[in-house]
Design an enzyme around this catalytic site. Structure first.
Site, PDB file in Angstrom:
ATOM      1  N   CYS A  75       0.871  -1.179   0.000  1.00 44.88           N
ATOM      2  CA  CYS A  75       0.000   0.000   0.000  1.00 44.88           C
ATOM      3  C   CYS A  75       0.907   1.227   0.000  1.00 44.88           C
ATOM      4  O   CYS A  75       1.586   1.482   0.998  1.00 44.88           O
ATOM      5  CB  CYS A  75      -0.914   0.004   1.237  1.00 44.88           C
ATOM      6  SG  CYS A  75      -1.961   1.482   1.334  1.00 44.88           S
ATOM      7  N   HIS A 172      -2.191  -4.838 -10.663  1.00 49.76           N
ATOM      8  CA  HIS A 172      -2.840  -3.655 -11.257  1.00 49.76           C
ATOM      9  C   HIS A 172      -3.154  -3.910 -12.733  1.00 49.76           C
ATOM     10  O   HIS A 172      -2.360  -4.541 -13.448  1.00 49.76           O
ATOM     11  CB  HIS A 172      -1.919  -2.439 -11.154  1.00 49.76           C
ATOM     12  CG  HIS A 172      -1.777  -1.938  -9.745  1.00 49.76           C
ATOM     13  ND1 HIS A 172      -2.624  -1.003  -9.194  1.00 49.76           N
ATOM     14  CD2 HIS A 172      -0.916  -2.286  -8.758  1.00 49.76           C
ATOM     15  CE1 HIS A 172      -2.283  -0.778  -7.940  1.00 49.76           C
ATOM     16  NE2 HIS A 172      -1.259  -1.556  -7.644  1.00 49.76           N
ATOM     17  N   GLU A 221     -10.110   0.220  -6.280  1.00 51.70           N
ATOM     18  CA  GLU A 221      -9.160  -0.654  -5.606  1.00 51.70           C
ATOM     19  C   GLU A 221      -9.743  -2.030  -5.274  1.00 51.70           C
ATOM     20  O   GLU A 221     -10.903  -2.136  -4.838  1.00 51.70           O
ATOM     21  CB  GLU A 221      -8.674  -0.021  -4.291  1.00 51.70           C
ATOM     22  CG  GLU A 221      -7.714   1.124  -4.484  1.00 51.70           C
ATOM     23  CD  GLU A 221      -6.938   1.429  -3.217  1.00 51.70           C
ATOM     24  OE1 GLU A 221      -6.726   0.496  -2.412  1.00 51.70           O
ATOM     25  OE2 GLU A 221      -6.573   2.603  -3.016  1.00 51.70           O
ATOM     26  N   ARG A 222      -8.932  -3.052  -5.435  1.00 50.25           N
ATOM     27  CA  ARG A 222      -9.271  -4.400  -4.939  1.00 50.25           C
ATOM     28  C   ARG A 222      -9.579  -4.296  -3.445  1.00 50.25           C
ATOM     29  O   ARG A 222      -8.798  -3.721  -2.690  1.00 50.25           O
ATOM     30  CB  ARG A 222      -8.094  -5.331  -5.161  1.00 50.25           C
ATOM     31  CG  ARG A 222      -8.248  -6.720  -4.607  1.00 50.25           C
ATOM     32  CD  ARG A 222      -7.039  -7.599  -4.855  1.00 50.25           C
ATOM     33  NE  ARG A 222      -5.842  -7.120  -4.189  1.00 50.25           N
ATOM     34  CZ  ARG A 222      -4.715  -7.840  -4.118  1.00 50.25           C
ATOM     35  NH1 ARG A 222      -4.629  -9.025  -4.690  1.00 50.25           N
ATOM     36  NH2 ARG A 222      -3.643  -7.342  -3.499  1.00 50.25           N
TER      37      ARG A 222
END
Ligand SMILES: N[C@H](CCC[C@H](N)C(=O)O)C(=O)O
Length: 288
Positions: A75, A172, A221-222
Site C-alpha cells: 500500500c 494492477h 481498488e481491490r
C-alpha cells in the site's frame, strides 16, 4: 478489547493505523472490517499494522488489510503514513527506515518539506507473477510492452477494454481513458476487480494522459472500491504510460484526493513515489 488507533490519510486514501510494536492485537478479518466500516466503526480504506522488526537490518514490519478484511501485499499511500506514524510516535528518530512488507522491503523517507518519498521497488511484468492468466489471449504490442484485451461482464453487455497488466507487489490493470471524470469507474471497476483472469483479483486504474509529465488518475481498488488516491496505482499507471512511450521519467499524478509524484528510470529501476502523509486524529474503540 479496547484498541488505541490513529486515523491518517495520504492524498485522501485513508487509514486506521495500529501500533502493534509491543504486541500483536491478533485481530480477525471481521474486526478489520469493523474498523474500516464508515458507519459502525472508524472508517478507512485500509487498516495498517506497525509491527516490530522481523530480521536484522529491517526496522519494522508493515501489515496491510483492505476494508474487506483481506490482507494484501503493498500500500503506497499507507507507506508514507507509516513513516509519519513511526516518527510522530517516537518509534524511530531517523528520517528513513527499512520496512518489511508481504511483497518485499520498502524504504520510506521523510522529506524536509513534510512530504514522504518511498522507494516502492521495481515493477513486475511477468503475467504469472502479477498474477494474470493470459492463456489463450494474444497481446497487442504497443510501445515496448504488451496490452491485453479483456471482455467485461457477459459477452452480450461486454465492454472490451485494453489494459496494461503489472504488479507493484500488488496486482494492477491500467487502461487509458479520454477523461477520468466521465470514465465508467463505477460500472467497469468491479468487473475488472473480479475478472476471472486475475486469480487474486486486481486494482483497476483509469488514466487520463494530460501531457508527458502529468496524468489524472482514478483507481477502483481491490477490496476497497474507488478510493480518492492509490499510491501503488499511481506507480503502476506511470510505469504503464512510460512503457507505452507516452510519459517521461517523472510524472505528476493528479488524483481526486491530492497530488502524487512518481519517478521511474526504466526497466530494472525502482519506482519512487512522493506525496503527503497526514495524521487526522487519534482515538480508542471497543472491539467485540
Ligand atoms: N487495494 C490494494 C491495497 C491498497 C493499495 C492503495 N491504497 C495504495 O495506496 O497503494 C490491493 O488490494 O492491492
Amino acid at each position: 478489547m479496547r484498541v488505541h488507533f490513529t486515523k491518517m490519510q495520504g492524498a485522501g486514501n485513508d487509514f486506521v493505523v495500529l501500533d502493534e510494536t509491543s504486541a500483536d492485537l491478533g485481530l480477525t478479518p471481521d474486526q478489520y472490517r469493523f474498523l474500516a466500516d464508515r458507519h459502525f466503526g472508524v472508517g478507512a480504506d485500509q487498516i495498517l499494522s506497525v509491527r516490530p522488526s522481523p530480521a536484522p537490518g529491517i526496522d519494522f514490519q508493515y501489515v496491510i488489510h483492505n476494508a474487506d478484511g483481506g490482507e494484501v501485499e503493498q500500500c503506497g499511500n499507507g507507506a508514507r503514513c507509516f513513516m509519519r506514524f513511526v516518527h510522530e510516535r517516537g518509534l524511530t528518530s531517523r528520517d528513513t527506515v527499512r520496512v518489511q512488507t508481504l511483497s518485499g522491503v520498502i524504504e520510506p523517507r521523510l522529506n524536509a518539506d513534510g512530504r514522504v518519498t518511498v522507494d516502492m521497488g521495481a515493477p513486475i511484468f511477468e503475467t504469472a507473477r502479477v498474477p494474470f492468466d493470459a492463456d489463450g489471449l494474444h497481446p497487442l504490442a504497443r510501445g515496448d510492452w504488451e496490452q491485453w484485451h479483456l471482455v467485461l461482464g457477459s459477452r452480450a453487455e461486454g465492454d472490451v477494454i485494453s489494459v496494461g497488466v503489472l504488479s507493484m507487489g500488488n496486482p494492477h490493470a491500467v487502461q487509458i481513458v479520454e477523461d477520468v471524470d466521465t470514465a465508467p469507474v463505477a460500472r467497469q471497476g468491479p468487473l475488472i476487480e473480479n475478472h476471472p483472469r486475475f486469480p487474486q483479483r486486481v486494482n483497476a486504474g483509469f488514466m487520463q494522459i494530460v501531457d508527458r509529465g502529468r496524468i489524472r488518475l482514478r483507481v477502483f481498488e481491490r477490496g476497497s472500491g474507488e478510493t480518492l488516491a492509490c499510491g501503488t496505482g499511481a506507480c503502476a499507471a506511470v510505469v504503464a504510460g512510460i512503457r507505452l512511450g507516452l510519459l517521461d521519467a517523472r510524472v505528476d499524478v493528479q488524483t481526486r484526493g491530492g497530488l502524487l509524484t512518481i519517478e521511474w528510470a526504466g526497466l530494472g529501476h525502482p519506482v519512487l513515489m512522493t506525496g503527503p502523509a497526514v495524521t487526522v486524529f487519534a482515538g480508542e474503540i471497543e472491539l467485540a
